[in-house]
Design a protein around this motif. Structure first.
Motif, PDB file in Angstrom:
ATOM      1  N   GLY A  76       0.811  -1.210   0.000  1.00  0.00           N
ATOM      2  CA  GLY A  76       0.000   0.000   0.000  1.00  0.00           C
ATOM      3  C   GLY A  76       0.848   1.264   0.000  1.00  0.00           C
ATOM      4  O   GLY A  76       0.517   2.250  -0.676  1.00  0.00           O
ATOM      5  N   LEU A  77       1.955   1.236   0.725  1.00  0.00           N
ATOM      6  CA  LEU A  77       2.846   2.402   0.751  1.00  0.00           C
ATOM      7  C   LEU A  77       3.550   2.591  -0.585  1.00  0.00           C
ATOM      8  O   LEU A  77       3.826   3.726  -0.994  1.00  0.00           O
ATOM      9  N   TRP A  78       3.848   1.495  -1.277  1.00  0.00           N
ATOM     10  CA  TRP A  78       4.421   1.627  -2.621  1.00  0.00           C
ATOM     11  C   TRP A  78       3.404   2.244  -3.576  1.00  0.00           C
ATOM     12  O   TRP A  78       3.759   3.065  -4.435  1.00  0.00           O
ATOM     13  N   CYS A  79       2.149   1.874  -3.435  1.00  0.00           N
ATOM     14  CA  CYS A  79       1.099   2.503  -4.232  1.00  0.00           C
ATOM     15  C   CYS A  79       1.097   4.011  -4.001  1.00  0.00           C
ATOM     16  O   CYS A  79       1.046   4.801  -4.951  1.00  0.00           O
ATOM     17  N   PHE A  80       1.174   4.411  -2.742  1.00  0.00           N
ATOM     18  CA  PHE A  80       1.186   5.834  -2.413  1.00  0.00           C
ATOM     19  C   PHE A  80       2.431   6.518  -2.976  1.00  0.00           C
ATOM     20  O   PHE A  80       2.354   7.626  -3.520  1.00  0.00           O
ATOM     21  N   ALA A  81       3.588   5.850  -2.889  1.00  0.00           N
ATOM     22  CA  ALA A  81       4.827   6.424  -3.407  1.00  0.00           C
ATOM     23  C   ALA A  81       4.741   6.658  -4.917  1.00  0.00           C
ATOM     24  O   ALA A  81       5.166   7.710  -5.434  1.00  0.00           O
ATOM     25  N   TYR A  82       4.171   5.702  -5.630  1.00  0.00           N
ATOM     26  CA  TYR A  82       4.036   5.862  -7.082  1.00  0.00           C
ATOM     27  C   TYR A  82       3.091   7.003  -7.419  1.00  0.00           C
ATOM     28  O   TYR A  82       3.311   7.738  -8.391  1.00  0.00           O
ATOM     29  N   ILE A  83       2.033   7.162  -6.621  1.00  0.00           N
ATOM     30  CA  ILE A  83       1.101   8.262  -6.875  1.00  0.00           C
ATOM     31  C   ILE A  83       1.780   9.608  -6.639  1.00  0.00           C
ATOM     32  O   ILE A  83       1.569  10.567  -7.393  1.00  0.00           O
ATOM     33  N   VAL A  84       2.591   9.691  -5.588  1.00  0.00           N
ATOM     34  CA  VAL A  84       3.324  10.942  -5.327  1.00  0.00           C
ATOM     35  C   VAL A  84       4.236  11.267  -6.511  1.00  0.00           C
ATOM     36  O   VAL A  84       4.291  12.414  -6.982  1.00  0.00           O
ATOM     37  N   LEU A  85       4.952  10.275  -7.016  1.00  0.00           N
ATOM     38  CA  LEU A  85       5.825  10.490  -8.176  1.00  0.00           C
ATOM     39  C   LEU A  85       5.007  10.848  -9.415  1.00  0.00           C
ATOM     40  O   LEU A  85       5.421  11.685 -10.228  1.00  0.00           O
ATOM     41  N   HIS A  86       3.854  10.223  -9.563  1.00  0.00           N
ATOM     42  CA  HIS A  86       2.943  10.534 -10.675  1.00  0.00           C
ATOM     43  C   HIS A  86       2.536  12.003 -10.637  1.00  0.00           C
ATOM     44  O   HIS A  86       2.570  12.701 -11.660  1.00  0.00           O
ATOM     45  N   ILE A  87       2.176  12.487  -9.459  1.00  0.00           N
ATOM     46  CA  ILE A  87       1.768  13.893  -9.312  1.00  0.00           C
ATOM     47  C   ILE A  87       2.946  14.828  -9.553  1.00  0.00           C
ATOM     48  O   ILE A  87       2.805  15.877 -10.204  1.00  0.00           O
ATOM     49  N   LEU A  88       4.119  14.478  -9.052  1.00  0.00           N
ATOM     50  CA  LEU A  88       5.305  15.314  -9.269  1.00  0.00           C
ATOM     51  C   LEU A  88       5.629  15.421 -10.756  1.00  0.00           C
ATOM     52  O   LEU A  88       6.000  16.503 -11.240  1.00  0.00           O
ATOM     53  N   CYS A  89       5.505  14.319 -11.479  1.00  0.00           N
ATOM     54  CA  CYS A  89       5.732  14.362 -12.927  1.00  0.00           C
ATOM     55  C   CYS A  89       4.734  15.296 -13.595  1.00  0.00           C
ATOM     56  O   CYS A  89       5.089  16.065 -14.502  1.00  0.00           O
ATOM     57  N   TYR A  90       3.483  15.237 -13.149  1.00  0.00           N
ATOM     58  CA  TYR A  90       2.464  16.122 -13.710  1.00  0.00           C
ATOM     59  C   TYR A  90       2.800  17.587 -13.442  1.00  0.00           C
ATOM     60  O   TYR A  90       2.722  18.431 -14.342  1.00  0.00           O
ATOM     61  N   LEU A  91       3.202  17.875 -12.209  1.00  0.00           N
ATOM     62  CA  LEU A  91       3.499  19.271 -11.843  1.00  0.00           C
ATOM     63  C   LEU A  91       4.720  19.807 -12.584  1.00  0.00           C
ATOM     64  O   LEU A  91       4.722  20.959 -13.044  1.00  0.00           O
ATOM     65  N   PHE A  92       5.758  18.986 -12.718  1.00  0.00           N
ATOM     66  CA  PHE A  92       6.998  19.449 -13.333  1.00  0.00           C
ATOM     67  C   PHE A  92       6.944  19.406 -14.858  1.00  0.00           C
ATOM     68  O   PHE A  92       7.290  20.377 -15.525  1.00  0.00           O
ATOM     69  N   PHE A  93       6.525  18.270 -15.414  1.00  0.00           N
ATOM     70  CA  PHE A  93       6.657  18.066 -16.854  1.00  0.00           C
ATOM     71  C   PHE A  93       5.447  18.550 -17.642  1.00  0.00           C
ATOM     72  O   PHE A  93       5.590  18.954 -18.798  1.00  0.00           O
ATOM     73  N   ILE A  94       4.268  18.491 -17.047  1.00  0.00           N
ATOM     74  CA  ILE A  94       3.065  18.921 -17.774  1.00  0.00           C
ATOM     75  C   ILE A  94       2.742  20.381 -17.487  1.00  0.00           C
ATOM     76  O   ILE A  94       2.523  21.169 -18.401  1.00  0.00           O
ATOM     77  N   GLY A  96       4.817  22.491 -15.674  1.00  0.00           N
ATOM     78  CA  GLY A  96       6.001  23.345 -15.537  1.00  0.00           C
ATOM     79  C   GLY A  96       5.924  24.224 -14.305  1.00  0.00           C
ATOM     80  O   GLY A  96       6.445  25.340 -14.296  1.00  0.00           O
ATOM     81  N   LEU A  97       5.257  23.713 -13.260  1.00  0.00           N
ATOM     82  CA  LEU A  97       5.035  24.437 -12.001  1.00  0.00           C
ATOM     83  C   LEU A  97       4.308  25.765 -12.204  1.00  0.00           C
ATOM     84  O   LEU A  97       4.463  26.703 -11.420  1.00  0.00           O
ATOM     85  N   ASP A  98       3.499  25.832 -13.255  1.00  0.00           N
ATOM     86  CA  ASP A  98       2.686  27.020 -13.529  1.00  0.00           C
ATOM     87  C   ASP A  98       1.326  26.828 -12.863  1.00  0.00           C
ATOM     88  O   ASP A  98       0.443  26.155 -13.387  1.00  0.00           O
ATOM     89  N   TRP A  99       1.143  27.439 -11.681  1.00  0.00           N
ATOM     90  CA  TRP A  99      -0.074  27.216 -10.919  1.00  0.00           C
ATOM     91  C   TRP A  99      -1.281  27.888 -11.559  1.00  0.00           C
ATOM     92  O   TRP A  99      -2.422  27.476 -11.348  1.00  0.00           O
ATOM     93  N   GLY A 100      -1.053  28.918 -12.343  1.00  0.00           N
ATOM     94  CA  GLY A 100      -2.156  29.525 -13.076  1.00  0.00           C
ATOM     95  C   GLY A 100      -2.720  28.563 -14.106  1.00  0.00           C
ATOM     96  O   GLY A 100      -3.943  28.479 -14.298  1.00  0.00           O
ATOM     97  N   GLN A 101      -1.835  27.815 -14.753  1.00  0.00           N
ATOM     98  CA  GLN A 101      -2.273  26.813 -15.725  1.00  0.00           C
ATOM     99  C   GLN A 101      -3.026  25.681 -15.048  1.00  0.00           C
ATOM    100  O   GLN A 101      -3.897  25.053 -15.656  1.00  0.00           O
ATOM    101  N   PHE A 102      -2.696  25.430 -13.772  1.00  0.00           N
ATOM    102  CA  PHE A 102      -3.372  24.355 -13.041  1.00  0.00           C
ATOM    103  C   PHE A 102      -4.871  24.620 -12.948  1.00  0.00           C
ATOM    104  O   PHE A 102      -5.678  23.698 -13.114  1.00  0.00           O
ATOM    105  N   ALA A 103      -5.266  25.866 -12.696  1.00  0.00           N
ATOM    106  CA  ALA A 103      -6.687  26.204 -12.636  1.00  0.00           C
ATOM    107  C   ALA A 103      -7.366  25.969 -13.983  1.00  0.00           C
ATOM    108  O   ALA A 103      -8.508  25.484 -14.048  1.00  0.00           O
ATOM    109  N   VAL A 104      -6.656  26.277 -15.059  1.00  0.00           N
ATOM    110  CA  VAL A 104      -7.195  26.028 -16.403  1.00  0.00           C
ATOM    111  C   VAL A 104      -7.374  24.539 -16.635  1.00  0.00           C
ATOM    112  O   VAL A 104      -8.381  24.087 -17.187  1.00  0.00           O
ATOM    113  N   GLU A 105      -6.378  23.755 -16.211  1.00  0.00           N
ATOM    114  CA  GLU A 105      -6.432  22.306 -16.385  1.00  0.00           C
ATOM    115  C   GLU A 105      -7.620  21.700 -15.636  1.00  0.00           C
ATOM    116  O   GLU A 105      -8.260  20.774 -16.126  1.00  0.00           O
TER     117      GLU A 105
END
Length: 204
Positions: A76-94, A96-105
C-alpha cells in the motif's frame, strides 16, 4: 521481522521500475515526450500496486499463508509512493510548475479532480497505516481503511477518463478490481475456499 526475503523482493521490484524508466528517459528511449510517459507509467504502476494490495487478503484466505497479510502495508505504501511520483511528474513536466495553468487544467480536465480525491484518500491511509495510529483509532481504523475501495473506484474512473478511446486495457484492470471486490462479499468469500478444497480432493 517476518518474511524478510519477501519484503526485500517487493522493495527491489518497487524501486526497479522507476529507476529503469528514468534510465530510459536519460537515454532518450521514451520518445519526444518522456515526462508524460513517466507520468502515465507511474500512475498505472500505482493502480497495479493498489490491486495487488487488495489481493493480499483473498490470497491469505485461499492459501492460509500469513505472508500475504504481512506485506500488505508495504504494498500500500508503494502505491502511495508511485502516486506521489505521478503527481510530481504532472506538476513538473506537464504544468512546468505554472499554478495559473493548473486552474485552467481543472476546468478542462475534470478527471484531475477525481485523481486528486483519490490521492487525498491514499494520503489518509498512508498516514494512518502505522501501528500507533491503529491503536489510537481503534475500531475506527478499519472503517477508515475501507476507504481503499472508494479509492480504487476513483482510480479506475480517472484511468477510464484518460483512455476512453481504447477501453481494452482499462477493462482488464476494472475486471480484476471487480473480482477482488466480489471476493470480499461474505457469501463468496466463504464458498471459494470450499470449492477449491473440493477440487483439490477430487484431483488427488
Amino acid at each position: 521481522m517476518r518474511y524478510p526475503w519477501f519484503r526485500l523482493a517487493i522493495f527491489i521490484v518497487g524501486c526497479a521500475f522507476p529507476l529503469w524508466w528514468l534510465y530510459e528517459a536519460a537515454m532518450n528511449l521514451l520518445g519526444p515526450d518522456p515526462g508524460k510517459i513517466l507520468m502515465d507509467r507511474l500512475g498505472l504502476g500505482a493502480l497495479i500496486f493498489l490491486l495487488i494490495t487488495l489481493s493480499m487478503t483473498p490470497l491469505q484466505k485461499l492459501t492460509g499463508w500469513s505472508g500475504w497479510i504481512v506485506v500488505r502495508r508495504q504494498l500500500g505504501l508503494w502505491c502511495f509512493a508511485y502516486i506521489v511520483l505521478h503527481i510530481l511528474c504532472y506538476l513538473f513536466f506537464i504544468l512546468g510548475l505554472d499554478w495559473g495553468q493548473f486552474a485552467v487544467e481543472l476546468r478542462k480536465r475534470p478527471y484531475i479532480i477525481v485523481g486528486a480525491l483519490g490521492f487525498v484518500g491514499l494520503l489518509a491511509l498512508a498516514v494512518t497505516s502505522n501501528r500507533n495510529s491503529q491503536r489510537r483509532l481503534g475500531a475506527r481504523w478499519k472503517k477508515l481503511h475501507k476507504l481503499v475501495y472508494v479509492i480504487l473506484g476513483l482510480g479506475l474512473l480517472h484511468f477510464l477518463w484518460i483512455v476512453r478511446s481504447d477501453l481494452r486495457e482499462w477493462a482488464i484492470y476494472a475486471g480484476i478490481g471487480g473480482l477482488l471486490m466480489m471476493l470480499r462479499i461474505p457469501a463468496v468469500a466463504r464458498r471459494v475456499p470450499r470449492i477449491l478444497g473440493r477440487r483439490g480432493r477430487v484431483a488427488s
